[in-house]
Design a protein around this motif. Sequence first.
Motif, PDB file in Angstrom:
ATOM      1  N   GLY A 144       0.798  -1.217   0.000  1.00  0.00           N
ATOM      2  CA  GLY A 144       0.000   0.000   0.000  1.00  0.00           C
ATOM      3  C   GLY A 144       0.831   1.268   0.000  1.00  0.00           C
ATOM      4  N   ILE A 145       2.148   1.151  -0.009  1.00  0.00           N
ATOM      5  CA  ILE A 145       3.042   2.316   0.055  1.00  0.00           C
ATOM      6  C   ILE A 145       3.338   2.837  -1.349  1.00  0.00           C
ATOM      7  CG2 ILE A 145       5.373   3.099   0.705  1.00  0.00           C
ATOM      8  CD1 ILE A 145       3.559   2.590   3.138  1.00  0.00           C
ATOM      9  N   ASP A 146       3.148   4.143  -1.538  1.00  0.00           N
ATOM     10  CA  ASP A 146       3.519   4.807  -2.785  1.00  0.00           C
ATOM     11  C   ASP A 146       4.981   5.197  -2.691  1.00  0.00           C
ATOM     12  OD1 ASP A 146       0.947   4.899  -4.149  1.00  0.00           O
ATOM     13  OD2 ASP A 146       0.348   6.299  -2.573  1.00  0.00           O
ATOM     14  N   CYS A 147       5.739   4.904  -3.757  1.00  0.00           N
ATOM     15  CA  CYS A 147       7.168   5.234  -3.742  1.00  0.00           C
ATOM     16  C   CYS A 147       7.617   5.715  -5.112  1.00  0.00           C
ATOM     17  CB  CYS A 147       7.985   4.019  -3.297  1.00  0.00           C
ATOM     18  SG  CYS A 147       7.963   2.646  -4.465  1.00  0.00           S
ATOM     19  N   GLU A 148       8.823   6.252  -5.110  1.00  0.00           N
ATOM     20  CA  GLU A 148       9.467   6.731  -6.331  1.00  0.00           C
ATOM     21  C   GLU A 148      10.831   6.069  -6.425  1.00  0.00           C
ATOM     22  OE1 GLU A 148      11.131  10.953  -8.142  1.00  0.00           O
ATOM     23  OE2 GLU A 148      10.714  10.779  -6.009  1.00  0.00           O
ATOM     24  N   VAL A 149      11.187   5.584  -7.606  1.00  0.00           N
ATOM     25  CA  VAL A 149      12.499   4.980  -7.822  1.00  0.00           C
ATOM     26  C   VAL A 149      13.548   6.083  -7.892  1.00  0.00           C
ATOM     27  CG1 VAL A 149      13.929   3.715  -9.482  1.00  0.00           C
ATOM     28  CG2 VAL A 149      11.601   2.948  -8.993  1.00  0.00           C
ATOM     29  N   THR A 150      14.625   5.920  -7.119  1.00  0.00           N
ATOM     30  CA  THR A 150      15.721   6.887  -7.155  1.00  0.00           C
ATOM     31  C   THR A 150      16.979   6.319  -7.798  1.00  0.00           C
ATOM     32  OG1 THR A 150      16.456   6.305  -4.922  1.00  0.00           O
ATOM     33  CG2 THR A 150      14.875   8.128  -5.120  1.00  0.00           C
ATOM     34  N   GLY A 151      17.037   5.015  -7.982  1.00  0.00           N
ATOM     35  CA  GLY A 151      18.189   4.430  -8.647  1.00  0.00           C
ATOM     36  C   GLY A 151      18.146   2.915  -8.657  1.00  0.00           C
ATOM     37  N   LEU A 152      19.003   2.352  -9.466  1.00  0.00           N
ATOM     38  CA  LEU A 152      19.187   0.912  -9.540  1.00  0.00           C
ATOM     39  C   LEU A 152      20.393   0.574  -8.679  1.00  0.00           C
ATOM     40  CD1 LEU A 152      18.417  -1.792 -10.971  1.00  0.00           C
ATOM     41  CD2 LEU A 152      20.125  -1.190 -12.694  1.00  0.00           C
ATOM     42  N   ILE A 153      20.227  -0.346  -7.724  1.00  0.00           N
ATOM     43  CA  ILE A 153      21.326  -0.637  -6.801  1.00  0.00           C
ATOM     44  C   ILE A 153      21.882  -2.037  -6.946  1.00  0.00           C
ATOM     45  CG2 ILE A 153      20.732   1.096  -5.089  1.00  0.00           C
ATOM     46  CD1 ILE A 153      19.296  -1.074  -3.508  1.00  0.00           C
ATOM     47  N   GLY A 154      21.228  -2.857  -7.729  1.00  0.00           N
ATOM     48  CA  GLY A 154      21.752  -4.201  -7.899  1.00  0.00           C
ATOM     49  C   GLY A 154      21.005  -4.974  -8.954  1.00  0.00           C
ATOM     50  N   PHE A 155      21.613  -6.079  -9.324  1.00  0.00           N
ATOM     51  CA  PHE A 155      20.998  -6.976 -10.296  1.00  0.00           C
ATOM     52  C   PHE A 155      21.371  -8.390  -9.912  1.00  0.00           C
ATOM     53  CE2 PHE A 155      20.382  -9.167 -14.312  1.00  0.00           C
ATOM     54  CZ  PHE A 155      19.196  -8.603 -14.757  1.00  0.00           C
ATOM     55  N   ARG A 156      20.347  -9.217  -9.680  1.00  0.00           N
ATOM     56  CA  ARG A 156      20.578 -10.612  -9.348  1.00  0.00           C
ATOM     57  C   ARG A 156      20.281 -11.447 -10.583  1.00  0.00           C
ATOM     58  NH1 ARG A 156      15.893 -13.396  -7.142  1.00  0.00           N
ATOM     59  NH2 ARG A 156      15.775 -13.818  -9.355  1.00  0.00           N
ATOM     60  N   SER A 157      21.175 -12.399 -10.883  1.00  0.00           N
ATOM     61  CA  SER A 157      20.973 -13.240 -12.049  1.00  0.00           C
ATOM     62  C   SER A 157      21.345 -14.669 -11.707  1.00  0.00           C
ATOM     63  CB  SER A 157      21.840 -12.734 -13.212  1.00  0.00           C
ATOM     64  OG  SER A 157      21.535 -13.436 -14.395  1.00  0.00           O
ATOM     65  N   GLY A 158      20.515 -15.604 -12.096  1.00  0.00           N
ATOM     66  CA  GLY A 158      20.786 -17.009 -11.833  1.00  0.00           C
ATOM     67  C   GLY A 158      20.091 -17.881 -12.856  1.00  0.00           C
ATOM     68  N   VAL A 159      20.431 -19.157 -12.817  1.00  0.00           N
ATOM     69  CA  VAL A 159      19.811 -20.134 -13.702  1.00  0.00           C
ATOM     70  C   VAL A 159      19.215 -21.229 -12.826  1.00  0.00           C
ATOM     71  CG1 VAL A 159      20.165 -21.795 -15.567  1.00  0.00           C
ATOM     72  CG2 VAL A 159      21.407 -19.624 -15.581  1.00  0.00           C
ATOM     73  N   ILE A 160      17.955 -21.543 -13.041  1.00  0.00           N
ATOM     74  CA  ILE A 160      17.243 -22.564 -12.278  1.00  0.00           C
ATOM     75  C   ILE A 160      17.219 -23.859 -13.084  1.00  0.00           C
ATOM     76  CG2 ILE A 160      15.026 -23.204 -11.263  1.00  0.00           C
ATOM     77  CD1 ILE A 160      14.462 -20.159 -10.997  1.00  0.00           C
ATOM     78  N   ARG A 161      17.659 -24.942 -12.459  1.00  0.00           N
ATOM     79  CA  ARG A 161      17.656 -26.278 -13.070  1.00  0.00           C
ATOM     80  C   ARG A 161      18.283 -26.287 -14.457  1.00  0.00           C
ATOM     81  NH1 ARG A 161      12.703 -25.571 -10.831  1.00  0.00           N
ATOM     82  NH2 ARG A 161      11.723 -25.276 -12.853  1.00  0.00           N
TER      83      ARG A 161
END
Length: 165
Positions: A63-80
Motif C-alpha cells: 500500500g506504500i507509494d514510492c518513487e524509484v531513485t536508482g538501480l542498486i543491484g541486479f541478481r541473475s541465476g539459472v534454475i535447473r
Amino acid sequence: MKKDRGKVWLGVAGVVMNSEGKWLVVKKKYSGLKGVWSLPAGFVQAGETADQAVVREVKEETGIDCEVTGLIGFRSGVIREEISDNMAIFLCRMEDENQPIQIQELELSDVQWLTEDEIARKGESSVMLEEMAHQQLANHQLYKIEGVNPGDIFQYTAYKLFFHK
C-alpha cells in the motif's frame, strides 16, 4: 493459477527506505521466501518498464507509494540449468512518510519497517536481503536519467537510465 513466464524471467525488488533509514520488508506466504523477511518484489509485466513494475509491486504488496531513485543491484541465476531468473533491485523513496502500511493478505503474512542491523542480525531474512543489509546501501550515491531518446528507430515508448555516481 501459475503463469507461464517462459524460460527467461525478469523480476524486480524495491528497497524502500523511510526518513529514519528503515527498510520496508515483507514476509511471503508462499515459495522459498515463505516466512522470511524479503523485499517487496514481483515480475515485470508486458508494457511496463522495470522501474514501473517495482513501484506497482510495492504498492500492491504494502500500500506504500514510492518513487524509484536508482538501480542498486541486479541478481541473475539459472534454475535447473534451464530458466534464466533475473531481478533488478531498485532503491526507492516513500512519497508520503505518513502513509500507513496496507498488507496484501493473500500473498503476505507480515510487513514491517526494519533497520539494516535488524535485517542483518535477525536470522529471519532471505540470503539476498541479509547480504544487502551488510552493505549499508544508504551510503551509496545513485541517480537516474529520464527524457533521453536512444533513437526513433528503436521505437521505445519508455526509456530510463540508472547509474551509480
